[in-house]
Design a protein around this motif. Sequence first.
Motif, PDB file in Angstrom:
ATOM      1  N   SER A 111       0.881  -0.754   0.268  1.00 51.29           N
ATOM      2  CA  SER A 111       0.293  -0.074  -0.114  1.00 51.29           C
ATOM      3  C   SER A 111       1.103   1.139  -0.080  1.00 51.29           C
ATOM      4  CB  SER A 111      -1.112  -0.166   1.523  1.00 51.29           C
ATOM      5  OG  SER A 111      -1.649   1.184   1.132  1.00 51.29           O
ATOM      6  N   GLY A 112       0.260   2.615  -1.039  1.00 47.78           N
ATOM      7  CA  GLY A 112       1.273   3.548  -1.014  1.00 47.78           C
ATOM      8  C   GLY A 112      -0.030   4.800  -0.087  1.00 47.78           C
ATOM      9  N   HIS A 113      -0.509   4.168   0.319  1.00 47.37           N
ATOM     10  CA  HIS A 113      -1.049   5.407   1.171  1.00 47.37           C
ATOM     11  C   HIS A 113      -0.345   5.369   2.721  1.00 47.37           C
ATOM     12  CE1 HIS A 113      -4.919   5.143  -1.460  1.00 47.37           C
ATOM     13  NE2 HIS A 113      -4.965   3.901  -0.252  1.00 47.37           N
ATOM     14  N   VAL A 114      -0.079   7.356   2.953  1.00 43.77           N
ATOM     15  CA  VAL A 114       0.767   7.523   4.494  1.00 43.77           C
ATOM     16  C   VAL A 114      -0.141   7.350   5.255  1.00 43.77           C
ATOM     17  CG1 VAL A 114       0.642   9.665   5.256  1.00 43.77           C
ATOM     18  CG2 VAL A 114       1.320   9.070   2.963  1.00 43.77           C
ATOM     19  N   LYS A 115      -1.576   7.000   5.072  1.00 43.44           N
ATOM     20  CA  LYS A 115      -2.454   6.288   6.524  1.00 43.44           C
ATOM     21  C   LYS A 115      -3.173   5.095   5.920  1.00 43.44           C
ATOM     22  CE  LYS A 115      -6.208   7.353   9.043  1.00 43.44           C
ATOM     23  NZ  LYS A 115      -7.645   7.786   9.316  1.00 43.44           N
ATOM     24  N   PRO A 116      -2.323   4.185   7.029  1.00 38.56           N
ATOM     25  CA  PRO A 116      -2.787   2.615   6.059  1.00 38.56           C
ATOM     26  C   PRO A 116      -4.423   2.502   5.985  1.00 38.56           C
ATOM     27  CG  PRO A 116      -1.340   2.620   8.326  1.00 38.56           C
ATOM     28  CD  PRO A 116      -2.216   4.457   7.720  1.00 38.56           C
ATOM     29  N   ARG A 117      -4.725   1.968   5.178  1.00 40.49           N
ATOM     30  CA  ARG A 117      -6.336   1.389   5.128  1.00 40.49           C
ATOM     31  C   ARG A 117      -5.912   0.092   5.628  1.00 40.49           C
ATOM     32  NH1 ARG A 117      -5.518   6.126   3.863  1.00 40.49           N
ATOM     33  NH2 ARG A 117      -6.296   6.920   1.607  1.00 40.49           N
ATOM     34  N   VAL A 118      -6.592  -0.481   6.507  1.00 38.43           N
ATOM     35  CA  VAL A 118      -6.629  -1.464   7.365  1.00 38.43           C
ATOM     36  C   VAL A 118      -8.291  -1.769   7.617  1.00 38.43           C
ATOM     37  CG1 VAL A 118      -4.489  -1.643   8.463  1.00 38.43           C
ATOM     38  CG2 VAL A 118      -5.944  -0.928   9.171  1.00 38.43           C
ATOM     39  N   ASP A 119      -8.224  -2.913   8.344  1.00 32.04           N
ATOM     40  CA  ASP A 119     -10.003  -3.953   8.729  1.00 32.04           C
ATOM     41  C   ASP A 119      -9.944  -3.701  10.163  1.00 32.04           C
ATOM     42  OD1 ASP A 119      -8.073  -5.722   9.042  1.00 32.04           O
ATOM     43  OD2 ASP A 119      -9.042  -7.442   6.989  1.00 32.04           O
ATOM     44  N   VAL A 120     -10.921  -4.455  10.271  1.00 26.34           N
ATOM     45  CA  VAL A 120     -10.830  -4.106  12.083  1.00 26.34           C
ATOM     46  C   VAL A 120      -9.663  -5.241  12.579  1.00 26.34           C
ATOM     47  CG1 VAL A 120     -13.227  -3.619  12.099  1.00 26.34           C
ATOM     48  CG2 VAL A 120     -12.805  -5.869  12.096  1.00 26.34           C
ATOM     49  N   ALA A 121      -9.546  -5.973  11.641  1.00 26.11           N
ATOM     50  CA  ALA A 121      -8.278  -7.176  12.796  1.00 26.11           C
ATOM     51  C   ALA A 121      -6.564  -6.600  12.132  1.00 26.11           C
ATOM     52  CB  ALA A 121      -8.769  -8.343  12.107  1.00 26.11           C
ATOM     53  N   GLY A 122      -6.800  -5.413  11.369  1.00 26.77           N
ATOM     54  CA  GLY A 122      -5.128  -5.317  11.092  1.00 26.77           C
ATOM     55  C   GLY A 122      -4.645  -5.715   9.771  1.00 26.77           C
ATOM     56  N   ALA A 123      -5.275  -6.095   8.879  1.00 27.80           N
ATOM     57  CA  ALA A 123      -5.216  -5.850   8.304  1.00 27.80           C
ATOM     58  C   ALA A 123      -5.462  -5.793   6.886  1.00 27.80           C
ATOM     59  CB  ALA A 123      -5.392  -7.658   7.960  1.00 27.80           C
ATOM     60  N   VAL A 124      -4.408  -5.423   5.997  1.00 28.13           N
ATOM     61  CA  VAL A 124      -4.196  -4.551   4.935  1.00 28.13           C
ATOM     62  C   VAL A 124      -6.096  -4.712   3.610  1.00 28.13           C
ATOM     63  CG1 VAL A 124      -3.722  -3.909   2.595  1.00 28.13           C
ATOM     64  CG2 VAL A 124      -1.967  -4.516   4.104  1.00 28.13           C
ATOM     65  N   ASP A 125      -6.058  -3.893   4.318  1.00 33.08           N
ATOM     66  CA  ASP A 125      -7.828  -3.838   3.638  1.00 33.08           C
ATOM     67  C   ASP A 125      -8.188  -3.143   1.574  1.00 33.08           C
ATOM     68  OD1 ASP A 125     -10.448  -3.290   2.324  1.00 33.08           O
ATOM     69  OD2 ASP A 125     -11.553  -2.208   3.868  1.00 33.08           O
ATOM     70  N   TRP A 126      -7.469  -4.085   0.881  1.00 35.36           N
ATOM     71  CA  TRP A 126      -7.196  -3.932  -0.162  1.00 35.36           C
ATOM     72  C   TRP A 126      -8.168  -3.936  -1.052  1.00 35.36           C
ATOM     73  CZ3 TRP A 126      -2.050  -3.802  -0.781  1.00 35.36           C
ATOM     74  CH2 TRP A 126      -1.031  -4.633  -0.324  1.00 35.36           C
ATOM     75  N   ALA A 127      -9.457  -3.775  -1.082  1.00 33.69           N
ATOM     76  CA  ALA A 127     -10.037  -2.735  -1.772  1.00 33.69           C
ATOM     77  C   ALA A 127     -10.153  -1.758  -1.148  1.00 33.69           C
ATOM     78  CB  ALA A 127     -11.819  -3.407  -1.103  1.00 33.69           C
ATOM     79  N   ARG A 128      -9.466  -1.447  -0.376  1.00 36.58           N
ATOM     80  CA  ARG A 128      -9.392   0.395   0.032  1.00 36.58           C
ATOM     81  C   ARG A 128      -8.366   1.241  -0.736  1.00 36.58           C
ATOM     82  NH1 ARG A 128      -9.946   0.096   5.564  1.00 36.58           N
ATOM     83  NH2 ARG A 128      -9.745   2.913   5.061  1.00 36.58           N
ATOM     84  N   VAL A 129      -6.895   0.047  -0.740  1.00 39.67           N
ATOM     85  CA  VAL A 129      -6.097   0.691  -1.793  1.00 39.67           C
ATOM     86  C   VAL A 129      -5.862   0.988  -3.051  1.00 39.67           C
ATOM     87  CG1 VAL A 129      -3.410   0.640  -1.939  1.00 39.67           C
ATOM     88  CG2 VAL A 129      -5.318  -0.088   0.091  1.00 39.67           C
ATOM     89  N   LYS A 130      -6.140   1.880  -2.600  1.00 38.03           N
ATOM     90  CA  LYS A 130      -6.350   2.805  -4.657  1.00 38.03           C
ATOM     91  C   LYS A 130      -4.566   3.877  -5.016  1.00 38.03           C
ATOM     92  CE  LYS A 130     -10.641   3.600  -4.194  1.00 38.03           C
ATOM     93  NZ  LYS A 130     -11.571   5.072  -3.603  1.00 38.03           N
ATOM     94  N   ARG A 131      -3.256   3.217  -4.247  1.00 38.73           N
ATOM     95  CA  ARG A 131      -2.424   3.947  -4.320  1.00 38.73           C
ATOM     96  C   ARG A 131      -1.404   2.555  -3.559  1.00 38.73           C
ATOM     97  NH1 ARG A 131       1.176   8.912  -4.700  1.00 38.73           N
ATOM     98  NH2 ARG A 131       3.031   8.174  -3.593  1.00 38.73           N
TER      99      ARG A 131
END
Length: 111
Positions: A80-100
């Motif tokens: 993920s290239g976002h400054v603010k992490p896009r994570v789900d409630v479990a703390g894993a990367v939420d790839w559906a919210r990653v646009k960079r």
Amino acid sequence: MELAFVDKDFRDLCFNKSLAREKLGVLLAGKLMSRLSDLAAVATAAEVFALPGQARELTGELLGCIAIKLIDSHRLVFRSGHVKPRVDVAGAVDWARVKRVKIIGLDNDHA
């Protein structure tokens, strides 16, 4: 999707076809260019799992990254290239919210 690169040298390699062919060989350079085009064409990182290249999430020291197969054991790795992490409630990367994404390089998957 927006693409960023780990450094200028790697970005130059990815966008300069003749340099990529010289450094990587024709076949690997061509596959790299194709996969980068695929990445740029999707809206979110979650969509890469449906693209050619058998994208998969990585574990261990590359936890939070995705690898896409290029040729043989070579793969393109990004996170993920976002400054603010896009994570789900479990703390894993939420790839559906990653646009960079940040392309961190090529490596060999010997597993």
